[in-house]
Structure formats: structure tokens, C-alpha cells
Design a protein around this motif. Structure first.
Motif, PDB file in Angstrom:
ATOM      1  N   GLY A   1       1.256   6.089  -7.507  1.00  0.00           N
ATOM      2  CA  GLY A   1       0.964   5.797  -8.697  1.00  0.00           C
ATOM      3  C   GLY A   1       1.814   4.822  -9.454  1.00  0.00           C
ATOM      4  N   LYS A   2       2.380   4.026  -8.487  1.00  0.00           N
ATOM      5  CA  LYS A   2       3.186   3.095  -9.026  1.00  0.00           C
ATOM      6  C   LYS A   2       2.460   1.703  -9.510  1.00  0.00           C
ATOM      7  CE  LYS A   2       7.408   4.348  -6.412  1.00  0.00           C
ATOM      8  NZ  LYS A   2       8.586   3.713  -5.728  1.00  0.00           N
ATOM      9  N   ILE A   3       1.389   1.419  -8.964  1.00  0.00           N
ATOM     10  CA  ILE A   3       0.574   0.495  -9.356  1.00  0.00           C
ATOM     11  C   ILE A   3      -0.877   0.970  -9.227  1.00  0.00           C
ATOM     12  CG2 ILE A   3       1.902  -1.579  -8.647  1.00  0.00           C
ATOM     13  CD1 ILE A   3       0.475  -1.534  -5.921  1.00  0.00           C
ATOM     14  N   GLY A   4      -1.942   0.136  -9.930  1.00  0.00           N
ATOM     15  CA  GLY A   4      -3.321   0.597  -9.659  1.00  0.00           C
ATOM     16  C   GLY A   4      -3.950   0.085  -8.615  1.00  0.00           C
ATOM     17  N   GLU A   5      -4.604   0.853  -7.746  1.00  0.00           N
ATOM     18  CA  GLU A   5      -5.447   0.653  -6.727  1.00  0.00           C
ATOM     19  C   GLU A   5      -6.523  -0.473  -6.941  1.00  0.00           C
ATOM     20  OE1 GLU A   5      -8.291   2.549  -3.123  1.00  0.00           O
ATOM     21  OE2 GLU A   5      -6.882   3.978  -4.394  1.00  0.00           O
ATOM     22  N   GLU A   6      -7.239  -0.533  -8.001  1.00  0.00           N
ATOM     23  CA  GLU A   6      -8.092  -1.667  -8.423  1.00  0.00           C
ATOM     24  C   GLU A   6      -7.376  -2.831  -8.569  1.00  0.00           C
ATOM     25  OE1 GLU A   6     -10.297  -0.928 -11.971  1.00  0.00           O
ATOM     26  OE2 GLU A   6     -11.350   1.016 -11.082  1.00  0.00           O
ATOM     27  N   GLU A   7      -6.050  -2.799  -8.864  1.00  0.00           N
ATOM     28  CA  GLU A   7      -5.184  -4.090  -8.899  1.00  0.00           C
ATOM     29  C   GLU A   7      -5.222  -4.905  -7.552  1.00  0.00           C
ATOM     30  OE1 GLU A   7      -1.982  -4.403 -12.363  1.00  0.00           O
ATOM     31  OE2 GLU A   7      -2.004  -2.539 -11.320  1.00  0.00           O
ATOM     32  N   VAL A   8      -4.905  -3.887  -6.522  1.00  0.00           N
ATOM     33  CA  VAL A   8      -4.687  -4.090  -5.255  1.00  0.00           C
ATOM     34  C   VAL A   8      -5.811  -4.651  -4.385  1.00  0.00           C
ATOM     35  CG1 VAL A   8      -3.715  -3.574  -2.961  1.00  0.00           C
ATOM     36  CG2 VAL A   8      -2.781  -2.441  -4.896  1.00  0.00           C
ATOM     37  N   ASP A   9      -6.941  -3.879  -4.839  1.00  0.00           N
ATOM     38  CA  ASP A   9      -8.209  -4.659  -4.356  1.00  0.00           C
ATOM     39  C   ASP A   9      -8.543  -5.913  -4.601  1.00  0.00           C
ATOM     40  OD1 ASP A   9      -8.760  -1.918  -3.082  1.00  0.00           O
ATOM     41  OD2 ASP A   9      -9.848  -1.310  -4.846  1.00  0.00           O
ATOM     42  N   SER A  10      -8.211  -6.246  -5.838  1.00  0.00           N
ATOM     43  CA  SER A  10      -8.320  -7.603  -6.274  1.00  0.00           C
ATOM     44  C   SER A  10      -7.464  -8.778  -5.884  1.00  0.00           C
ATOM     45  CB  SER A  10      -8.547  -7.525  -7.812  1.00  0.00           C
ATOM     46  OG  SER A  10      -7.591  -7.206  -8.636  1.00  0.00           O
ATOM     47  N   PHE A  11      -6.114  -8.251  -5.187  1.00  0.00           N
ATOM     48  CA  PHE A  11      -5.201  -9.288  -4.938  1.00  0.00           C
ATOM     49  C   PHE A  11      -5.525  -9.595  -3.607  1.00  0.00           C
ATOM     50  CE2 PHE A  11      -0.836  -9.630  -3.332  1.00  0.00           C
ATOM     51  CZ  PHE A  11      -0.387 -10.633  -4.203  1.00  0.00           C
ATOM     52  N   ASN A  12      -5.693 -10.870  -3.296  1.00  0.00           N
ATOM     53  CA  ASN A  12      -5.967 -11.798  -2.222  1.00  0.00           C
ATOM     54  C   ASN A  12      -4.902 -12.810  -2.197  1.00  0.00           C
ATOM     55  OD1 ASN A  12      -8.179 -10.393  -1.145  1.00  0.00           O
ATOM     56  ND2 ASN A  12      -9.412 -11.462  -2.467  1.00  0.00           N
ATOM     57  N   LEU A  13      -4.003 -12.961  -1.139  1.00  0.00           N
ATOM     58  CA  LEU A  13      -3.060 -13.976  -0.906  1.00  0.00           C
ATOM     59  C   LEU A  13      -3.748 -15.160  -0.974  1.00  0.00           C
ATOM     60  CD1 LEU A  13      -0.704 -12.163   1.253  1.00  0.00           C
ATOM     61  CD2 LEU A  13      -0.385 -12.767  -0.952  1.00  0.00           C
TER      62      LEU A  13
END
Length: 355
Positions: free
Chosen positions: A240-252
């Protein structure tokens, strides 16, 4: 308007500034070793292929993607030494040197210039802006240099990549989107430099990539490191520290080409000729312990992480990343397996005469 949007998209693609323990200046030994490794080849090729037929009162050098720290000054000293030797061997007057240090607008130029060598044989200026577009007047640069920076894309491909933060190990659509973005960015880089370099001007590129027939996969050292980082982000999302959707859309925004890809885009662009392309060894060996690798990654992408997830995430993320990297290294020492390592492409280009 397109160029303005490009700059905004890439304006925060910079390293951690300052000279603190997490800064790029303190965690860029790998890049320094590449410059040291390239020294003799750079000296030899510039001395051989530099055109001194025209008389220049000022010889202009551009260091593209200079970042922060002493590496930029080492690169410049290497180039100036080679140019001086060529002029002297031709019996010509050595011109004044004007060096332009370029990086994106968010780069810590203040710290860079505070570290200037006590004595230097050149005048200097900062040029903030993305090297994916124009930076200098037409036909004004005689020698350009870009080391370990062109794997940075101007933007991350907008593709769903659930469960991953990079194209390593991803599906075909994601890999193709990354390759297409790299081709666009590299073509833009070459076209911009083609406008800026004098006819016959030289450009030195040191690129992180792979041999022909190999791609960045999860079984590579870089790919495995990115996989570990991605797993850390998803673990933090579950807490719960960050949103999973945020991670899904994070591409290096990184792409590591093979040699054929580099050659193909240069040939298709048509502005430069390849004078020399060769492979250099990647120098990070036994000293590449997990702590060193994680500290390096934090210095490189810490700003990106903070921009996406907030400043409170960075410390926890890289503590978890170190813990998982140490655990993985005990299970399988991937960081020492040289056959799964990246290679370094050294490329010397010469600006073709305009038709």
C-alpha cells in the motif's frame, strides 16, 4: 511545438546531483572506467582522422550528456590532447578550445562547474537541453562526444507492460515499441548533430549495448537487475505504499542496441559515415558487488522514481532493492557472469559533406 513537448518529456531524465553519498558524482566509477578504456583508441583515431585543412581560430567541442562529476572533464582532456597532437604533427597553429557541456535542463550544472580542474586549457559553457534535438548553430561544432548516455530515450513507450518496468523479458509488442522509440530518437540525435557539425567534423559515441544476435532479456545482467527492481516496486504496491496502476504504467526509458541496430540507423540517416566501430569490454568486474550496483542504479534513476512515486518512496525502494539483490547474488551470482553482460560499442563518425 513538437520539440518543446520532447524537451518537457525528457527534462527530468537526469542523474542525482550534488556530491553526497547517493549522487551520480560519487557513483559513476563504471562510466569513468569506460572513458579510461577508450583513451588510447580515441587518441589514435582523432589524431588520424581529424581534418586540419581549414584554419580555425576557435576549435569547438561538445560533450553531450555530461551529467555531474569529473568524468566529463576527463573526456574533454582526452579529446583536447588528441586534437593538439594532430595540429602539432601537421605543423599547424593550435587553436583556442571552446567546450560546451550539455545535459537536460534539470542537470546540476552548478555542482559540475564547481568541480572544474584548477588548470584547464579551454573556455567552457553550459548548454542545457535534450540532445535529441538541436542545441547549437549550424556548422559550429568540430568534435562531438557522447559517452554512456544514448541508451536514454526521450520518453518511455506508452505500452501496457503489467508486471515489468522494462522491455527485458517483456512481450513482442513492448519490445518493438522500445526499438521503434530508439530508432526515432537516434535518428533525431544524428540529424541534429548533422546540422551542428562542420563538414568533416568527428563524433565519438560510446554506447552500452549487446552483440549482434543478442537482446536484452531477463537472463542478462541488466535485465535481471531491472526485474529485481520491478519486483520491489510491486511488493511496495502490495504493502500500500504506492499504487499498483502507477507501477504498471512505469517503464524505464532505456534501450540497449546491438551493433547492427546502431549501424542500420546511422546508414539510414545518411548524414554520417562510420570511420570505425569496435567493441570495448565492460570493465566492471569483481568489485561490482550488490551494494555498488544498487548505489549506481539509485544515482541514475532516483530522480525518475521520485518524479513518479514521490520522494518518500526512494529510500525504502533501494533498501529493498539492495536486500533482494544480495539475496539473488547468494542464490546465483548473476552479477559476475561475464557471458551475460552487456558490451560497449565504440563508434567514430565523420560528418559527410553536404550534397
Amino acid at each position: 511545438m513538437a520539440e518543446i513537448r520532447e524537451e518537457c518529456a525528457s527534462s527530468k531524465h537526469h542523474m542525482i546531483g550534488g556530491d553526497g553519498p547517493n549522487s551520480y558524482a560519487r557513483n559513476s566509477a563504471y562510466q569513468k572506467e569506460l572513458l579510461v578504456s577508450a583513451h588510447d583508441l580515441l587518441q589514435q583515431l582523432i589524431s588520424k582522422h581529424l581534418d586540419t585543412d581549414s584554419t580555425h581560430d576557435t576549435f569547438r567541442i561538445a560533450d553531450l550528456g555530461c551529467s555531474v562529476g569529473g568524468n566529463a572533464f576527463l573526456a574533454v582532456e582526452n579529446m583536447i590532447g588528441a586534437v593538439e597532437r594532430r595540429y602539432k604533427s601537421d605543423g599547424r597553429h593550435v587553436p583556442e578550445f571552446h567546450v560546451f557541456f550539455n545535459d537536460v535542463i534539470g542537470n546540476d550544472f552548478n555542482t559540475l562547474f564547481k568541480q572544474f580542474p584548477a588548470s584547464r586549457s579551454y573556455l567552457a559553457a553550459a548548454v542545457p537541453g535534450s540532445f535529441h534535438g538541436r542545441l547549437f548553430p549550424k556548422a559550429s561544432i568540430h568534435l562531438a562526444h557522447c559517452s554512456t548516455a544514448l541508451h536514454w530515450l526521450s520518453r518511455s513507450p506508452e505500452r501496457s507492460n503489467k508486471g515489468r518496468i522494462h522491455y527485458a523479458g517483456a512481450g513482442k509488442e513492448v519490445r518493438e515499441a522500445y526499438a521503434a522509440q530508439y530508432e526515432r530518437d537516434m535518428n533525431g540525435f544524428l540529424s541534429a548533430r548533422g546540422e551542428e557539425l562542420v563538414a568533416g567534423g568527428l563524433m565519438v559515441l560510446v554506447l552500452i549495448g549487446y552483440r549482434d544476435g543478442h537482446v536484452l532479456g531477463s537472463d542478462s545482467s541488466i535485465g535481471e537487475s531491472f526485474d529485481i527492481l520491478g519486483s520491489c516496486l510491486y511488493e511496495m504496491a502490495k504493502m500500500g505504499k504506492i499504487g499498483e496502476e502507477e507501477v504498471d504504467s512505469f517503464n524505464l526509458p532505456f534501450y540497449y542496441p546491438c551493433g547492427a541496430e546502431v549501424e542500420n540507423v546511422i546508414e539510414a540517416n545518411g548524414v554520417f559515415s562510420v570511420v570505425r566501430k569496435t567493441e570495448m569490454g565492460a570493465p566492471m568486474k569483481g568489485e561490482a558487488d550488490p551494494a555498488t550496483l544498487v548505489a549506481h542504479m539509485r544515482a541514475v534513476i532516483g530522480v525518475l522514481v521520485e518524479e513518479r512515486f514521490g520522494s518518500g518512496v526512494v529510500e525504502d525502494l533501494f533498501k529493498l532493492h539492495l536486500s533482494k539483490t544480495m539475496e539473488r547474488a547468494r542464490e546465483r551470482p548473476f552479477i559476475y557472469e561475464t557471458h551475460r553482460r552487456e558490451i560497449i560499442h565504440f563508434v567514430l563518425l565523420k560528418r559527410n559533406n553536404p550534397s
